[in-house]
Scaffold this motif. Structure first.
Motif, PDB file in Angstrom:
ATOM      1  N   ALA A  66       0.834  -1.210   0.000  1.00 26.00           N
ATOM      2  CA  ALA A  66       0.000   0.000   0.000  1.00 26.00           C
ATOM      3  C   ALA A  66       0.869   1.260   0.000  1.00 26.00           C
ATOM      4  O   ALA A  66       0.564   2.232  -0.697  1.00 26.00           O
ATOM      5  CB  ALA A  66      -0.939   0.006   1.205  1.00 26.00           C
ATOM      6  N   ALA A  67       1.958   1.245   0.759  1.00 26.07           N
ATOM      7  CA  ALA A  67       2.871   2.393   0.788  1.00 26.07           C
ATOM      8  C   ALA A  67       3.575   2.551  -0.559  1.00 26.07           C
ATOM      9  O   ALA A  67       3.793   3.669  -1.029  1.00 26.07           O
ATOM     10  CB  ALA A  67       3.891   2.239   1.909  1.00 26.07           C
ATOM     11  N   LEU A  68       3.916   1.437  -1.189  1.00 26.40           N
ATOM     12  CA  LEU A  68       4.537   1.488  -2.509  1.00 26.40           C
ATOM     13  C   LEU A  68       3.562   2.063  -3.539  1.00 26.40           C
ATOM     14  O   LEU A  68       3.932   2.916  -4.351  1.00 26.40           O
ATOM     15  CB  LEU A  68       4.991   0.095  -2.934  1.00 26.40           C
ATOM     16  CG  LEU A  68       5.662   0.013  -4.288  1.00 26.40           C
ATOM     17  CD1 LEU A  68       6.946   0.837  -4.318  1.00 26.40           C
ATOM     18  CD2 LEU A  68       5.939  -1.430  -4.643  1.00 26.40           C
ATOM     19  N   ALA A  69       2.316   1.625  -3.490  1.00 23.77           N
ATOM     20  CA  ALA A  69       1.296   2.155  -4.405  1.00 23.77           C
ATOM     21  C   ALA A  69       1.117   3.655  -4.197  1.00 23.77           C
ATOM     22  O   ALA A  69       0.982   4.415  -5.165  1.00 23.77           O
ATOM     23  CB  ALA A  69      -0.023   1.420  -4.207  1.00 23.77           C
ATOM     24  N   GLU A  70       1.150   4.094  -2.953  1.00 25.08           N
ATOM     25  CA  GLU A  70       1.039   5.528  -2.653  1.00 25.08           C
ATOM     26  C   GLU A  70       2.250   6.288  -3.181  1.00 25.08           C
ATOM     27  O   GLU A  70       2.120   7.370  -3.752  1.00 25.08           O
ATOM     28  CB  GLU A  70       0.888   5.740  -1.146  1.00 25.08           C
ATOM     29  CG  GLU A  70       0.790   7.187  -0.723  1.00 25.08           C
ATOM     30  CD  GLU A  70      -0.461   7.892  -1.239  1.00 25.08           C
ATOM     31  OE1 GLU A  70      -0.401   9.138  -1.367  1.00 25.08           O
ATOM     32  OE2 GLU A  70      -1.469   7.230  -1.517  1.00 25.08           O
ATOM     33  N   MET A 115      -0.774  -2.177 -10.277  1.00 28.35           N
ATOM     34  CA  MET A 115       0.573  -2.376 -10.791  1.00 28.35           C
ATOM     35  C   MET A 115       1.103  -3.699 -10.270  1.00 28.35           C
ATOM     36  O   MET A 115       0.607  -4.220  -9.264  1.00 28.35           O
ATOM     37  CB  MET A 115       1.486  -1.221 -10.402  1.00 28.35           C
ATOM     38  CG  MET A 115       1.686  -1.007  -8.936  1.00 28.35           C
ATOM     39  SD  MET A 115       2.559   0.541  -8.662  1.00 28.35           S
ATOM     40  CE  MET A 115       3.698   0.032  -7.415  1.00 28.35           C
ATOM     41  N   HIS A 116       2.080  -4.259 -10.972  1.00 24.58           N
ATOM     42  CA  HIS A 116       2.709  -5.486 -10.495  1.00 24.58           C
ATOM     43  C   HIS A 116       4.188  -5.454 -10.825  1.00 24.58           C
ATOM     44  O   HIS A 116       4.624  -4.785 -11.764  1.00 24.58           O
ATOM     45  CB  HIS A 116       2.017  -6.736 -11.054  1.00 24.58           C
ATOM     46  CG  HIS A 116       2.280  -6.987 -12.497  1.00 24.58           C
ATOM     47  ND1 HIS A 116       3.337  -7.744 -12.944  1.00 24.58           N
ATOM     48  CD2 HIS A 116       1.627  -6.579 -13.605  1.00 24.58           C
ATOM     49  CE1 HIS A 116       3.317  -7.786 -14.271  1.00 24.58           C
ATOM     50  NE2 HIS A 116       2.302  -7.095 -14.692  1.00 24.58           N
ATOM     51  N   ALA A 117       4.964  -6.189 -10.022  1.00 20.79           N
ATOM     52  CA  ALA A 117       6.415  -6.231 -10.194  1.00 20.79           C
ATOM     53  C   ALA A 117       6.756  -6.970 -11.481  1.00 20.79           C
ATOM     54  O   ALA A 117       6.107  -7.955 -11.836  1.00 20.79           O
ATOM     55  CB  ALA A 117       7.067  -6.909  -8.998  1.00 20.79           C
ATOM     56  N   VAL A 118       7.768  -6.469 -12.190  1.00 22.58           N
ATOM     57  CA  VAL A 118       8.285  -7.130 -13.383  1.00 22.58           C
ATOM     58  C   VAL A 118       9.798  -7.245 -13.232  1.00 22.58           C
ATOM     59  O   VAL A 118      10.415  -6.501 -12.481  1.00 22.58           O
ATOM     60  CB  VAL A 118       7.923  -6.378 -14.690  1.00 22.58           C
ATOM     61  CG1 VAL A 118       6.426  -6.409 -14.929  1.00 22.58           C
ATOM     62  CG2 VAL A 118       8.420  -4.949 -14.672  1.00 22.58           C
ATOM     63  N   THR A 119      10.368  -8.192 -13.947  1.00 21.97           N
ATOM     64  CA  THR A 119      11.805  -8.417 -13.871  1.00 21.97           C
ATOM     65  C   THR A 119      12.444  -8.046 -15.186  1.00 21.97           C
ATOM     66  O   THR A 119      11.943  -8.402 -16.252  1.00 21.97           O
ATOM     67  CB  THR A 119      12.091  -9.901 -13.560  1.00 21.97           C
ATOM     68  OG1 THR A 119      11.453 -10.219 -12.334  1.00 21.97           O
ATOM     69  CG2 THR A 119      13.570 -10.152 -13.428  1.00 21.97           C
ATOM     70  N   HIS A 120      13.543  -7.333 -15.085  1.00 22.93           N
ATOM     71  CA  HIS A 120      14.361  -7.059 -16.267  1.00 22.93           C
ATOM     72  C   HIS A 120      15.659  -7.797 -16.065  1.00 22.93           C
ATOM     73  O   HIS A 120      15.666  -8.875 -15.490  1.00 22.93           O
ATOM     74  CB  HIS A 120      14.510  -5.549 -16.487  1.00 22.93           C
ATOM     75  CG  HIS A 120      13.279  -4.964 -17.080  1.00 22.93           C
ATOM     76  ND1 HIS A 120      13.004  -4.994 -18.425  1.00 22.93           N
ATOM     77  CD2 HIS A 120      12.212  -4.364 -16.513  1.00 22.93           C
ATOM     78  CE1 HIS A 120      11.839  -4.436 -18.656  1.00 22.93           C
ATOM     79  NE2 HIS A 120      11.322  -4.055 -17.503  1.00 22.93           N
ATOM     80  N   ASP A 121      16.757  -7.246 -16.475  1.00 19.87           N
ATOM     81  CA  ASP A 121      18.041  -7.955 -16.426  1.00 19.87           C
ATOM     82  C   ASP A 121      18.276  -8.591 -15.052  1.00 19.87           C
ATOM     83  O   ASP A 121      18.239  -7.926 -14.031  1.00 19.87           O
ATOM     84  CB  ASP A 121      19.174  -6.982 -16.744  1.00 19.87           C
ATOM     85  CG  ASP A 121      20.505  -7.665 -16.804  1.00 19.87           C
ATOM     86  OD1 ASP A 121      21.353  -7.355 -15.968  1.00 19.87           O
ATOM     87  OD2 ASP A 121      20.699  -8.505 -17.695  1.00 19.87           O
ATOM     88  N   ARG A 122      18.526  -9.874 -15.038  1.00 22.56           N
ATOM     89  CA  ARG A 122      18.633 -10.624 -13.789  1.00 22.56           C
ATOM     90  C   ARG A 122      19.889 -10.288 -12.973  1.00 22.56           C
ATOM     91  O   ARG A 122      19.970 -10.642 -11.813  1.00 22.56           O
ATOM     92  CB  ARG A 122      18.609 -12.118 -14.079  1.00 22.56           C
ATOM     93  CG  ARG A 122      17.249 -12.502 -14.650  1.00 22.56           C
ATOM     94  CD  ARG A 122      17.021 -13.964 -14.633  1.00 22.56           C
ATOM     95  NE  ARG A 122      15.891 -14.515 -15.305  1.00 22.56           N
ATOM     96  CZ  ARG A 122      14.824 -13.948 -15.785  1.00 22.56           C
ATOM     97  NH1 ARG A 122      14.686 -12.668 -15.713  1.00 22.56           N
ATOM     98  NH2 ARG A 122      13.856 -14.606 -16.372  1.00 22.56           N
TER      99      ARG A 122
END
Length: 128
Positions: A66-70, A115-122
């Motif tokens: 919730a804090a991240l969304a804010e 929103m949701h977390a996504v991964t780029h370069d590992r």
């Protein structure tokens, strides 16, 4: 709206990650008199991917969703407003990359309803 001027260190770091993934990256110009950039980078990978990326820095990444969304609320709203739809040619993505002082990026795709977390370069910290 693109510019070939100087990039900040954070923009350079993000561009390097994207280029290693095969994206062609274009820095974006500020759109307002205040020099605010609603989007820092535009990344395109053929045949059909286009990502608009807003970069944020923070001393510490919020632990609570919730804090991240804010923390990302205003940027998320702006990205949804400026880039609302996919096109027939490109799958349009909108992402916010948050870089804590400890380094790395935490990347989040902006969806119509959240929103949701996504991964780029590992090799980089990129999920929360």
């Amino acid at each position: 709206m693109t510019v070939s001027g100087r990039l900040s260190p954070v923009e350079r770091e993000a561009r390097t990650i994207l280029e290693t993934e095969g994206y062609r990256v274009t820095p974006m110009r500020p759109c307002f008199v205040s020099r605010y950039k609603p989007v820092n980078l535009m990344a395109m990978r053929m045949p059909d991917e286009l990502i608009y990326i807003k970069l944020r820095q923070t001393a510490r990444l919020p632990d609570d969703p919730a804090a991240l969304a804010e923390f990302c609320r205003d940027d998320s709203r702006l990205l949804r407003t400026l880039f609302p739809l996919d096109t027939e040619v490109f799958r349009l993505k909108k992402e916010i990359w948050v870089r804590p002082l400890s380094g790395g990026f935490c990347c989040f795709e902006i969806l119509p309803d959240g929103m949701h977390a996504v991964t780029h370069d590992r090799s980089h910290k990129s999920t929360h």
